[in-house]
Design an enzyme around this catalytic site. Structure first.
Site, PDB file in Angstrom:
ATOM      1  N   SER A 116       5.728 -46.465  60.505  1.00 34.32           N
ATOM      2  CA  SER A 116       6.277 -47.214  59.354  1.00 34.32           C
ATOM      3  C   SER A 116       7.682 -46.738  59.068  1.00 34.32           C
ATOM      4  CB  SER A 116       5.412 -46.938  58.124  1.00 34.32           C
ATOM      5  OG  SER A 116       5.689 -45.620  57.636  1.00 34.32           O
ATOM      6  N   ASP A 117       8.394 -47.495  58.281  1.00 37.96           N
ATOM      7  CA  ASP A 117       9.653 -46.973  57.786  1.00 37.96           C
ATOM      8  C   ASP A 117       9.328 -46.017  56.641  1.00 37.96           C
ATOM      9  OD1 ASP A 117      12.918 -48.586  57.545  1.00 37.96           O
ATOM     10  OD2 ASP A 117      12.319 -46.501  57.315  1.00 37.96           O
TER      11      ASP A 117
END
Ligand code: GLC
Length: 742
Positions: free
Chosen positions: A288-289
């Site tokens: 994920s960011d």
């Protein structure tokens, strides 16, 4: 190591891992710009604003960030509770955390992930600048050096390439993008992934295609904003570079912050599993960011962080970057039967496979303190940074004032940015050191011909202050040439740096107009992360030249000097459109024609108060010499579906300087079941020509490349008339028509 052997090792490891150790592999910790490590009270958001608005120095900011990084969580690592770090780029600390990992029961090394998107310690031009070189050798050269420097410092995972097609200059992250064209971005994607991941002298280096998907289409160019695009636009514009990266074997993909058509990318099963894995056949893992798992709550899609962890994992997001929700909630989710062990195993399998394939299981450290000082920022690397930067600059205007003539004996350099090392370095360069930057004044002074004096006078900066104007004008009147450095500081573009106003910040435009009114030749050197609305400079005859240098990195001053004195002839061409006004954004070349294409007639698609044509079009860039195109030919006027079309054109250097020209080939599908763009880039090549020399440029295009994604998002080639263009940019060139037949 063979895939079969790796899979066997992974399965064995999985079979002996506890659930806690498995979840540890999905837990990525580290300090990101949006939060510190839990337990340390830190207002990083506030600190970033304080620094960007000048309330604290960058040094103070870094000191505070270091405090956040003190907690390396070595105990949790030794217990197998952490699988990777984000943005840990202190050589010693990397060594410490890997040592801790080697004390864990299973001794699984950590992935150390860092945003190496424009070099590591030797900082190269920004990705947008690099894209303006249209030069894949340039990319390979930069990446080999970045890989070498990152590895000797212990970094074994790079969060790049950023592959977000960017059409809106209001979006600050356009600076990190490969520009607005899917074909060029796809070529860049393939080059970057191969260069980082190929098994060369430095082994493989895992890289990450980011941000999946369509981050560049944030509404209003406002960072993190919602993205609402049709599926067909996704396939046609935003997906191609990721497809190219996956086809090149990219080891990981980063899910984006935003919601795509209402669903946050991080917890979108249709995006991360159906499209990325099902359709593109992506074999790697998804990260994920920063804290994007937790943000699913703010999106209003997850009821709480426990729910966010469940949704993200089940969507196909394997690693949780720094929200720590996987670590906190997956054990209970498994215990309650809401998340299956098999889904945990699936994610861990992908991560472990990467740790074997990219060699860190066999060689966890790759940290070589003895080599660091000899490797990073060495002379050879600096020479490369200088030459790469020279190929990334774009000459936007030149009335002949450049290259600087021998008659110029006293040069005035003005503008605060000329001495602003942080600005010249630019955004996403936190692994670099602004003290390593060659300033504009130093570069020009050190490379000026003997007998030329160079003086610096600040005059103005990116603030509204005009207090320096008077002294600047006085000194300008006594000089033979004024070099005014204008544009943006380091944090005016990049993440969380969207703007509604694209004019030169502060009093810079006013300063330029006062300089232009003098009888002294004046040139503007642009330092910027994005296209700016500089029509007043372009249209003012008192400004003889405009050189867009973007943020060139550590060799800024030297590269600029080589270009301005003519040691190097500018060859860069724009990969993003320059609009006349910010309100025209997003503005891009490959747009449909509409039913009433903009023109002189009132009732056509245009603004009343801005030109229809951009200030500078995609593909545009001048040279100190001139190139003439002639004799375009195609191998067939009637093409069949299985045929290859061969096109060629003669390009001649009709000027006085040797130079490189980026020759571009576009198509237009004149009539199709969907309105097609007025131009689509399909090929390009870069040729070097001596004065008077001419070459034939040839391109081969298979009929299958004339297709597009129809309403149902199936890729289809439709017969009919096509226009083939070959020329110097997206607005010019010779054109021939061909017919594609059954
Ligand atoms: C940032 C960026 C992403 C980067 C990550 C780690 O917020 O969106 O591009 O790789 O966090 O720094």
């Amino acid at each position: 190591m063979e895939a079969k052997n790796i899979s066997e090792k992974v399965e064995y490891l999985l079979s002996i891992m506890t659930l806690a150790e498995k979840i540890g592999q999905l837990n990525q910790t580290g300090t990101t710009m949006v939060s510190a490590l839990p337990g340390i009270e830190a207002d990083i958001d506030g600190w970033v604003s304080d620094m960007m608005e000048g309330r604290i120095s960058q040094e103070e900011f870094s000191k505070r960030m270091e405090l956040c990084r003190e907690d390396l969580k070595t105990e949790q690592i030794e217990n197998g509770g952490i699988g990777s770090f984000v943005n840990l780029y202190d050589d010693e600390k990397i060594f410490q955390v890997q040592q801790a990992a080697m004390k864990s029961r299973l001794k699984i090394p950590l992935f150390i992930g860092v945003d190496v998107i424009r070099g590591y310690r030797t900082i190269f031009p920004t990705p947008l600048a690099m894209s303006c070189s249209w030069d894949m050798d340039n990319y390979r050269r930069m990446i080999k050096i970045a890989k070498k420097e990152a590895k000797v410092c212990g970094v074994n995972w790079v969060f790049g390439p950023m592959l977000d097609i960017a059409r809106d200059a209001r979006w600050g992250r356009i600076v990190e993008s490969p520009g607005e064209d899917p074909y060029l971005a796809s070529r860049i994607a393939k080059t970057v992934v191969n260069a980082f991941q190929e098994n060369d002298a430095y082994g493989r280096l895992l890289c990450t295609a980011k941000h999946f998907l369509a981050y560049g289409a944030v509404s209003g160019g406002q960072d993190y904003n919602t993205v609402d695009v049709s599926e067909r636009t996704l396939y046609e514009t935003y997906l191609p570079p990721f497809r190219a990266a996956v086809d090149a074997g990219v080891g990981s993909v980063m899910s984006a912050f935003h919601d795509l058509n209402g669903v946050p990318c991080t917890c979108s099963h249709s995006l991360l599993t159906d499209l990325l894995r099902g359709e593109l056949h992506f074999q790697g893992f998804v990260v994920s960011d920063a804290e994007a798992v937790k943000q699913c709550v703010a999106h209003g899609v997850a009821s709480d962080e426990r729910d966010a962890a469940k949704m993200s994992l089940q969507a196909g997001n394997d690693i949780d970057m720094s929200s720590l929700d996987y670590s906190r909630f997956l054990p209970d989710l498994v215990d309650k039967g809401e998340v299956s062990v098999s889904s945990i195993n699936e994610a861990v399998r992908r991560v472990l496979y990467a740790k074997f394939f990219f060699g860190i299981m066999d060689e966890p450290y790759r940290y070589d303190p003895g080599k660091i000082s000899d490797t990073v920022l060495c002379r050879k690397h600096r020479i490369a940074a200088r030459e790469v930067a020279e190929k990334s600059a774009v000459l936007l205007k030149n009335d002949g004032v450049l290259p600087i003539r021998d008659s110029v004996k006293h040069i005035l350099v003005t503008g605060g940015l000329a001495e602003d090392r942080a600005a010249l370095l630019g955004p996403w360069a936190f692994t670099g050191d602004k003290e390593s930057v060659v300033t504009v004044t130093d570069g020009i002074r050190n490379n000026a011909p003997s007998g030329v004096t160079v003086e610096f006078c600040r005059g103005f900066d990116t603030s509204d202050s005009e207090s320096g104007f008077e002294e600047m004008i006085k000194k300008a009147e006594k000089s033979d040439l004024v070099i005014a450095v204008v544009g943006e500081s380091a944090f005016m573009s990049g993440e969380a740096a969207s703007k509604v106003n694209l004019n030169l910040p502060g009093a810079q435009e006013k300063a330029m107009l006062q300089l232009a009114a003098l009888s002294v030749p004046c040139i503007a050197v642009l330092v910027s992360g994005r296209p700016l609305t500089i029509g007043k400079l372009q249209n003012n005859p008192g400004i003889g030249a405009i050189l867009e240098t973007w943020h060139m990195g550590c060799e800024s001053g030297n590269a600029m000097a080589d270009l301005l004195f003519g040691k190097c002839n500018p060859s860069g061409k724009l990969t993003v459109t320059f609009a006349n006004e910010a309100a025209q954004e997003p503005m891009y070349y490959n747009h449909p024609n509409t039913g009433k294409p903009g023109g002189k007639f009132k009732f056509t698609s245009k603004y009343q108060d801005a030109p229809v044509e951009p200030l500078y079009p995609f593909g545009y860039g001048l040279s100190y010499t001139a190139f003439a195109y002639s004799g375009m030919r195609v191998s067939k006027k009637k093409l069949e579906l299985g045929d290859t079309l061969n096109c060629e054109i003669c390009v001649r250097n009709t000027g006085l300087y040797a130079g490189e020209e980026i020759v571009q080939m576009y198509i237009r599908d004149v009539t199709a079941s969907c309105a097609r763009p007025v131009r689509e880039l399909k090929r390009f090549c870069k040729i070097k020509l001596e004065p008077g020399e001419e070459k034939i440029c040839s391109f081969a295009l298979h009929a299958s490349e004339l297709g597009f994604y129809r309403q149902d998002c199936t890729y289809t080639v439709e017969t009919g008339m096509f226009q083939i263009f070959i020329g110097p940019d997206s607005s010019k060139g010779e054109m021939l028509e061909i017919e594609l037949c059954d």
